[in-house]
Design a protein around this motif. Structure first.
Motif, PDB file in Angstrom:
ATOM      1  N   TYR A   1     -14.619  50.406  -4.283  1.00 30.53           N
ATOM      2  CA  TYR A   1     -13.316  50.778  -3.729  1.00 30.53           C
ATOM      3  C   TYR A   1     -12.311  49.654  -3.983  1.00 30.53           C
ATOM      4  CZ  TYR A   1      -9.739  52.143  -0.356  1.00 30.53           C
ATOM      5  OH  TYR A   1      -8.546  52.493   0.235  1.00 30.53           O
ATOM      6  N   ALA A   2     -12.724  48.420  -3.745  1.00 30.62           N
ATOM      7  CA  ALA A   2     -11.853  47.264  -3.970  1.00 30.62           C
ATOM      8  C   ALA A   2     -11.439  47.167  -5.433  1.00 30.62           C
ATOM      9  CB  ALA A   2     -12.554  45.988  -3.527  1.00 30.62           C
ATOM     10  N   ARG A   3     -12.381  47.427  -6.335  1.00 29.03           N
ATOM     11  CA  ARG A   3     -12.070  47.370  -7.763  1.00 29.03           C
ATOM     12  C   ARG A   3     -11.015  48.408  -8.118  1.00 29.03           C
ATOM     13  NH1 ARG A   3     -12.860  49.852 -12.310  1.00 29.03           N
ATOM     14  NH2 ARG A   3     -14.127  51.544 -11.459  1.00 29.03           N
ATOM     15  N   ARG A   4     -11.149  49.591  -7.571  1.00 31.29           N
ATOM     16  CA  ARG A   4     -10.204  50.663  -7.896  1.00 31.29           C
ATOM     17  C   ARG A   4      -8.838  50.424  -7.266  1.00 31.29           C
ATOM     18  NH1 ARG A   4     -13.750  56.189  -8.443  1.00 31.29           N
ATOM     19  NH2 ARG A   4     -15.547  55.197  -9.402  1.00 31.29           N
ATOM     20  N   VAL A   5      -8.796  49.918  -6.046  1.00 32.53           N
ATOM     21  CA  VAL A   5      -7.508  49.586  -5.429  1.00 32.53           C
ATOM     22  C   VAL A   5      -6.814  48.497  -6.241  1.00 32.53           C
ATOM     23  CG1 VAL A   5      -6.396  48.549  -3.400  1.00 32.53           C
ATOM     24  CG2 VAL A   5      -8.145  50.316  -3.096  1.00 32.53           C
ATOM     25  N   ALA A   6      -7.567  47.472  -6.640  1.00 30.24           N
ATOM     26  CA  ALA A   6      -6.992  46.384  -7.435  1.00 30.24           C
ATOM     27  C   ALA A   6      -6.477  46.895  -8.778  1.00 30.24           C
ATOM     28  CB  ALA A   6      -8.024  45.279  -7.645  1.00 30.24           C
ATOM     29  N   ALA A   7      -7.185  47.837  -9.384  1.00 24.34           N
ATOM     30  CA  ALA A   7      -6.741  48.400 -10.670  1.00 24.34           C
ATOM     31  C   ALA A   7      -5.432  49.159 -10.504  1.00 24.34           C
ATOM     32  CB  ALA A   7      -7.827  49.315 -11.251  1.00 24.34           C
TER      33      ALA A   7
ATOM     34  N   ARG B   1      12.997  47.195  -4.536  1.00 26.23           N
ATOM     35  CA  ARG B   1      12.600  46.076  -3.679  1.00 26.23           C
ATOM     36  C   ARG B   1      11.669  46.490  -2.553  1.00 26.23           C
ATOM     37  NH1 ARG B   1      18.481  45.837  -4.318  1.00 26.23           N
ATOM     38  NH2 ARG B   1      18.047  47.601  -3.019  1.00 26.23           N
ATOM     39  N   ASP B   2      11.783  47.740  -2.108  1.00 23.77           N
ATOM     40  CA  ASP B   2      10.959  48.169  -0.980  1.00 23.77           C
ATOM     41  C   ASP B   2      10.605  49.643  -1.102  1.00 23.77           C
ATOM     42  OD1 ASP B   2       9.551  47.876   1.415  1.00 23.77           O
ATOM     43  OD2 ASP B   2      11.246  48.564   2.597  1.00 23.77           O
ATOM     44  N   GLY B   3      10.257  50.064  -2.292  1.00 20.89           N
ATOM     45  CA  GLY B   3       9.895  51.457  -2.517  1.00 20.89           C
ATOM     46  C   GLY B   3       8.387  51.638  -2.512  1.00 20.89           C
ATOM     47  N   GLN B   4       7.949  52.668  -3.179  1.00 25.38           N
ATOM     48  CA  GLN B   4       6.531  53.018  -3.175  1.00 25.38           C
ATOM     49  C   GLN B   4       5.653  51.939  -3.822  1.00 25.38           C
ATOM     50  OE1 GLN B   4       5.980  55.460  -1.268  1.00 25.38           O
ATOM     51  NE2 GLN B   4       8.087  56.120  -1.198  1.00 25.38           N
ATOM     52  N   ILE B   5       6.110  51.373  -4.930  1.00 23.26           N
ATOM     53  CA  ILE B   5       5.304  50.362  -5.630  1.00 23.26           C
ATOM     54  C   ILE B   5       5.127  49.107  -4.779  1.00 23.26           C
ATOM     55  CG2 ILE B   5       5.193  48.833  -7.638  1.00 23.26           C
ATOM     56  CD1 ILE B   5       6.574  51.057  -9.233  1.00 23.26           C
ATOM     57  N   PRO B   6       6.224  48.473  -4.325  1.00 19.28           N
ATOM     58  CA  PRO B   6       6.042  47.256  -3.535  1.00 19.28           C
ATOM     59  C   PRO B   6       5.223  47.487  -2.260  1.00 19.28           C
ATOM     60  CG  PRO B   6       8.332  47.456  -4.204  1.00 19.28           C
ATOM     61  CD  PRO B   6       7.638  48.738  -4.582  1.00 19.28           C
ATOM     62  N   ARG B   7       5.395  48.639  -1.645  1.00 20.20           N
ATOM     63  CA  ARG B   7       4.641  48.918  -0.418  1.00 20.20           C
ATOM     64  C   ARG B   7       3.146  48.981  -0.678  1.00 20.20           C
ATOM     65  NH1 ARG B   7       8.277  53.544   1.154  1.00 20.20           N
ATOM     66  NH2 ARG B   7      10.149  52.381   1.595  1.00 20.20           N
ATOM     67  N   PHE B   8       2.750  49.711  -1.722  1.00 20.94           N
ATOM     68  CA  PHE B   8       1.318  49.824  -2.012  1.00 20.94           C
ATOM     69  C   PHE B   8       0.735  48.460  -2.360  1.00 20.94           C
ATOM     70  CE2 PHE B   8      -2.378  50.189  -4.663  1.00 20.94           C
ATOM     71  CZ  PHE B   8      -3.136  51.150  -4.020  1.00 20.94           C
ATOM     72  N   VAL B   9       1.404  47.732  -3.228  1.00 21.63           N
ATOM     73  CA  VAL B   9       0.897  46.427  -3.659  1.00 21.63           C
ATOM     74  C   VAL B   9       0.822  45.475  -2.470  1.00 21.63           C
ATOM     75  CG1 VAL B   9       1.338  44.436  -5.145  1.00 21.63           C
ATOM     76  CG2 VAL B   9       1.639  46.758  -6.042  1.00 21.63           C
ATOM     77  N   ARG B  10       1.835  45.493  -1.611  1.00 18.62           N
ATOM     78  CA  ARG B  10       1.824  44.638  -0.420  1.00 18.62           C
ATOM     79  C   ARG B  10       0.640  44.991   0.485  1.00 18.62           C
ATOM     80  NH1 ARG B  10       6.757  45.330   1.033  1.00 18.62           N
ATOM     81  NH2 ARG B  10       6.377  47.124   2.363  1.00 18.62           N
ATOM     82  N   GLU B  11       0.423  46.279   0.719  1.00 20.18           N
ATOM     83  CA  GLU B  11      -0.699  46.695   1.565  1.00 20.18           C
ATOM     84  C   GLU B  11      -2.039  46.304   0.939  1.00 20.18           C
ATOM     85  OE1 GLU B  11      -0.474  50.830   2.622  1.00 20.18           O
ATOM     86  OE2 GLU B  11       1.566  50.617   3.415  1.00 20.18           O
ATOM     87  N   ALA B  12      -2.151  46.440  -0.373  1.00 16.82           N
ATOM     88  CA  ALA B  12      -3.382  46.053  -1.052  1.00 16.82           C
ATOM     89  C   ALA B  12      -3.641  44.561  -0.902  1.00 16.82           C
ATOM     90  CB  ALA B  12      -3.334  46.437  -2.527  1.00 16.82           C
TER      91      ALA B  12
END
Length: 87
Positions: free
Chosen positions: A20-26, A70-81
């Motif tokens: 799961y960690a590998r896939r989230v990181a990918a 700055r605070d859309g879908q991409i930054p939110r997911f990466v921040r949570e990861a």
């Protein structure tokens, strides 16, 4: 059955955690690449606009579905990861 579900789920989760960690990181890595490409696209578009270039013949495409850069879908997911330790 219901009494066994929680411990069984916890055991499966622990076994699956590395995958799961590998896939989230990918996904986070791919989104970082997308964010960089988006920044490059926005930069070029902004240059056109700053120079008053009529560039509609190129068929401008909207990246609004990604949310705010700055605070859309991409930054939110990466921040949570990152916050959860997967990145």
């Amino acid at each position: 059955m219901s009494d066994a579900k929680t411990p069984a789920s916890q055991a499966v989760s622990q076994i699956a955690k590395p995958e799961y960690a590998r896939r989230v990181a990918a996904v986070a890595k791919a989104l970082d690449v997308l964010a960089s490409a988006r920044a490059d696209y926005d930069d070029l578009r902004n240059q056109f606009e700053a120079e008053d270039v009529a560039w509609t013949s190129l068929t401008p495409l909207s990246l609004g579905f990604l949310g705010d850069p700055r605070d859309g879908q991409i930054p939110r997911f990466v921040r949570e990861a990152r916050e959860t330790g997967y990145v």
